[in-house]
Scaffold this motif. Structure first.
Motif, mmCIF file in Angstrom:
data_model
loop_
_atom_site.group_PDB
_atom_site.id
_atom_site.type_symbol
_atom_site.label_atom_id
_atom_site.label_comp_id
_atom_site.label_asym_id
_atom_site.label_seq_id
_atom_site.Cartn_x
_atom_site.Cartn_y
_atom_site.Cartn_z
ATOM 1 N N SER A 1 7.033 6.456 -4.239
ATOM 2 C CA SER A 1 6.958 4.989 -4.221
ATOM 3 C C SER A 1 5.506 4.540 -4.162
ATOM 4 C CB SER A 1 7.708 4.442 -3.007
ATOM 5 O OG SER A 1 9.084 4.681 -3.144
ATOM 6 N N ARG B 1 -7.815 1.905 -8.591
ATOM 7 C CA ARG B 1 -8.712 1.785 -9.752
ATOM 8 C C ARG B 1 -9.479 3.068 -10.045
ATOM 9 N NH1 ARG B 1 -11.248 -4.187 -9.785
ATOM 10 N NH2 ARG B 1 -9.324 -5.327 -9.447
ATOM 11 N N ASP C 1 6.936 -0.875 -16.435
ATOM 12 C CA ASP C 1 7.451 -2.209 -16.787
ATOM 13 C C ASP C 1 8.287 -2.126 -18.061
ATOM 14 O OD1 ASP C 1 6.177 -3.406 -14.673
ATOM 15 O OD2 ASP C 1 4.558 -4.307 -15.850
ATOM 16 N N ARG D 1 11.703 0.456 -17.491
ATOM 17 C CA ARG D 1 12.750 0.212 -16.479
ATOM 18 C C ARG D 1 13.994 -0.451 -17.069
ATOM 19 N NH1 ARG D 1 8.408 -1.074 -11.714
ATOM 20 N NH2 ARG D 1 8.311 1.061 -10.931
ATOM 21 N N GLY E 1 11.002 4.209 -9.822
ATOM 22 C CA GLY E 1 10.852 3.223 -8.753
ATOM 23 C C GLY E 1 12.179 2.974 -8.079
HETATM 24 N N1 COS Z 1 0.890 -4.533 -14.443
HETATM 25 C C1 COS Z 1 -0.431 -4.683 -14.380
HETATM 26 N N2 COS Z 1 -1.152 -4.499 -13.264
HETATM 27 C C2 COS Z 1 -0.480 -4.129 -12.157
HETATM 28 C C3 COS Z 1 0.917 -3.940 -12.152
HETATM 29 C C4 COS Z 1 1.609 -4.159 -13.356
HETATM 30 N N3 COS Z 1 2.924 -4.008 -13.443
HETATM 31 N N4 COS Z 1 1.303 -3.574 -10.917
HETATM 32 C C5 COS Z 1 0.196 -3.540 -10.173
HETATM 33 N N5 COS Z 1 -0.881 -3.864 -10.919
HETATM 34 C C6 COS Z 1 -2.271 -3.948 -10.503
HETATM 35 C C7 COS Z 1 -2.423 -4.967 -9.376
HETATM 36 O O1 COS Z 1 -2.638 -6.268 -9.891
HETATM 37 C C8 COS Z 1 -3.647 -4.451 -8.648
HETATM 38 O O2 COS Z 1 -4.804 -4.819 -9.348
HETATM 39 P P1 COS Z 1 -6.146 -5.232 -8.555
HETATM 40 O O3 COS Z 1 -6.636 -3.983 -7.917
HETATM 41 O O4 COS Z 1 -7.025 -5.752 -9.643
HETATM 42 O O5 COS Z 1 -5.728 -6.283 -7.569
HETATM 43 C C9 COS Z 1 -3.506 -2.937 -8.773
HETATM 44 O O6 COS Z 1 -2.670 -2.705 -9.924
HETATM 45 C C10 COS Z 1 -2.861 -2.327 -7.547
HETATM 46 O O7 COS Z 1 -1.643 -3.009 -7.325
HETATM 47 P P2 COS Z 1 -0.914 -3.075 -5.926
HETATM 48 O O8 COS Z 1 -1.908 -3.367 -4.848
HETATM 49 O O9 COS Z 1 0.280 -3.953 -6.052
HETATM 50 O O10 COS Z 1 -0.485 -1.557 -5.792
HETATM 51 P P3 COS Z 1 0.395 -0.817 -4.706
HETATM 52 O O11 COS Z 1 -0.266 0.451 -4.420
HETATM 53 O O12 COS Z 1 0.768 -1.732 -3.579
HETATM 54 O O13 COS Z 1 1.721 -0.443 -5.535
HETATM 55 C C11 COS Z 1 3.932 -0.685 -6.453
HETATM 56 C C12 COS Z 1 2.554 -1.317 -6.137
HETATM 57 C C13 COS Z 1 4.741 -0.400 -5.217
HETATM 58 C C14 COS Z 1 4.642 -1.730 -7.302
HETATM 59 C C15 COS Z 1 3.738 0.589 -7.253
HETATM 60 O O14 COS Z 1 3.173 1.576 -6.449
HETATM 61 C C16 COS Z 1 5.042 1.136 -7.818
HETATM 62 O O15 COS Z 1 5.538 0.654 -8.835
HETATM 63 N N6 COS Z 1 5.596 2.181 -7.200
HETATM 64 C C17 COS Z 1 6.741 2.865 -7.717
HETATM 65 C C18 COS Z 1 6.278 3.894 -8.659
HETATM 66 C C19 COS Z 1 7.392 4.503 -9.423
HETATM 67 O O16 COS Z 1 8.118 3.812 -10.123
HETATM 68 N N7 COS Z 1 7.518 5.810 -9.288
HETATM 69 C C20 COS Z 1 8.506 6.533 -9.989
HETATM 70 C C21 COS Z 1 7.841 7.672 -10.653
HETATM 71 S S1 COS Z 1 7.634 7.516 -12.310
HETATM 72 S S2 COS Z 1 9.357 8.126 -12.991
#
Ligand code: COS
Length: 385
Positions: free
Chosen positions: A131, A178, A239, A242, A364
């Motif tokens: 996650s 990043r 995105d 899913r 996710g």
């Molecule tokens: N599109 C573009 N940019 C995105 C984004 C998206 N969908 N989601 C996050 N970002 C960007 C954010 O805007 C942020 O940018 P800044 O640093 O410029 O502010 C950066 O990425 C980090 O985002 P955030 O702080 O929200 O990251 P987190 O570490 O809190 O994680 C979640 C966010 C929980 C949504 C992410 O970790 C996630 O999707 N986890 C699940 C992963 C998953 O699906 N795993 C399964 C394995 S793959 S089969």
């Protein structure tokens, strides 16, 4: 419900249904039992150009959209989620190249992917990065004209079977999310090997393996997009993919519903087919209604994404969340409608129930989908102020 599909879309759906009925149904129990990767079926899908549905024609694909891909995923899932996972994970692995690959990378990889000559896998998850996708530990250190990869990826669908891997690794530890970058790595590269193949509750026809990188050197040209873009590549990939998981939910739920309804017409208790008993009818009515609602949402989101709109995080998370929760509920209820028979391997619904569980977990968890939706709502509310 009639979704007014075009002739091309009907052709995709009908061909996928035919492949499911003729090729998947007869072997699904055996593939599940033996945990066998469905190479024969993947080859049939490749011969039918199904591996390139969403890939532009200039790279050898059919040039259609995510919606058409969704139709194929749904039909395959109606028969076997193990098969549809192998198929859909191929798209998941391809999206980083499709969305962010250079022209040269696209020309090198997409034609082989579209023809099914080489399968693809997506490598994001690790022991401590599920996650928490930004918690990736695998590193990619620049050394002259190469990157050197070290680390282990876990639970990678199509791992071992695929020839092409899109991998997220850390290029700068100090920069958090990043500091991640995306790469393409080919099977056979020295220092790249496969670890344990997982023994799973469901989707047993799909392969799930560890990827091990030990001083694995790849050319610097294998970097996808720019250094530091890896987290964005991964998030945009998810995105896009899913909705496909949502389509898997609709498909498996439909398959389970059909099996349960058919059974209820034949099974006689208290001197009548159990489908005449209102308690059973009500369960079937709920199942049918929930499936249709899930399908309507998944189709709408897939079409919305195909318009090229930029930010689809909320919508794709909603489609995944809703349709996969429906899949879990409907498959459990299908077993219940069928009673003792539903629990036996002689019927397909116990497998569907086992298979459905992963949909609430992979790409996710559904709790993460709620986070994604919640974050988007906060942003929308802030904009309106
Ligand atoms: N599109 C573009 N940019 C995105 C984004 C998206 N969908 N989601 C996050 N970002 C960007 C954010 O805007 C942020 O940018 P800044 O640093 O410029 O502010 C950066 O990425 C980090 O985002 P955030 O702080 O929200 O990251 P987190 O570490 O809190 O994680 C979640 C966010 C929980 C949504 C992410 O970790 C996630 O999707 N986890 C699940 C992963 C998953 O699906 N795993 C399964 C394995 S793959 S089969």
């Amino acid at each position: 419900m009639d979704y007014f599909l075009t002739e091309e879309q009907l052709m995709i759906r009908d061909l996928a249904r035919q492949i499911s009925d003729e090729k998947v149904l007869p072997v699904r129990a055996e593939l599940d039992e033996k945990e066998e990767f469905p190479w024969d079926i993947m080859n049939t899908l490749a011969e039918s150009d199904f591996l390139g549905i969403y890939i532009p024609e200039e790279y050898g694909g059919m040039g259609m959209g995510g919606f058409e891909f969704t139709l194929a995923v749904e039909e395959l899932s109606r028969a076997c989620l193990g098969v549809s996972t192998s198929y859909a994970a191929n798209a998941l692995g391809t999206y980083p190249l499709l969305l962010y690959g250079s022209e040269e990378q696209k020309k090198t990889y997409l034609p082989d992917i579209a023809s099914g000559k080489r399968l693809v896998a997506f490598g994001l998850t690790e022991a401590n990065a599920g996650s928490d996708a930004a918690g990736v530990q695998t590193t990619a250190a620049r050394d002259g004209d190469e990157y050197v990869l070290n680390g282990t990826k876990q639970w990678i669908t199509n791992g071992g079977e695929a020839e092409i891997y899109t991998i997220i690794a850390i290029t700068d530890r100090n920069k958090g999310a990043r500091g991640a970058s995306a790469f393409v790595v080919e099977k056979g590269t020295p220092g790249f090997s496969f670890g344990k193949k997982e023994n799973k509750l469901g989707i047993r026809a799909s392969s799930t393996s560890e990827l091990i990188f030990e001083d694995c050197r790849i050319p610097k040209g294998n970097l996808i997009a720019r250094e530091g873009m890896g987290f964005i590549v991964a998030m945009k990939t998810l995105d896009k993919s899913r909705t496909g998981v949502g389509a898997q939910g609709v498909g498996v739920a439909q398959g389970a519903f059909e099996a349960a309804a058919e059974f209820a017409k034949d099974r006689v208790q208290f001197g009548q087919p159990v489908i005449s008993i209102q308690a059973v009818q009500h369960m079937l009515a709920d199942m049918a209604t929930e499936i249709e609602a899930a399908r309507a949402l998944v189709y709408s989101v897939a079409k919305y994404i195909d318009t090229g709109v930029k930010d689809v995080s909320k919508e794709s998370a909603m489609a995944k969340l809703f349709a996969t929760d429906v899949a879990m509920k409907v498959t459990v209820d299908a077993v219940q409608v069928m009673g003792g028979s539903g629990y036996m391997k002689e019927y397909p619904v116990e497998k569907m129930m086992r298979d459905a569980k992963i949909l609430q977990i992979y790409e996710g968890t559904n709790q993460i989908q709620k986070n994604v939706i919640g974050q988007a709502l906060i942003k929308e509310t802030a904009k309106k102020k």
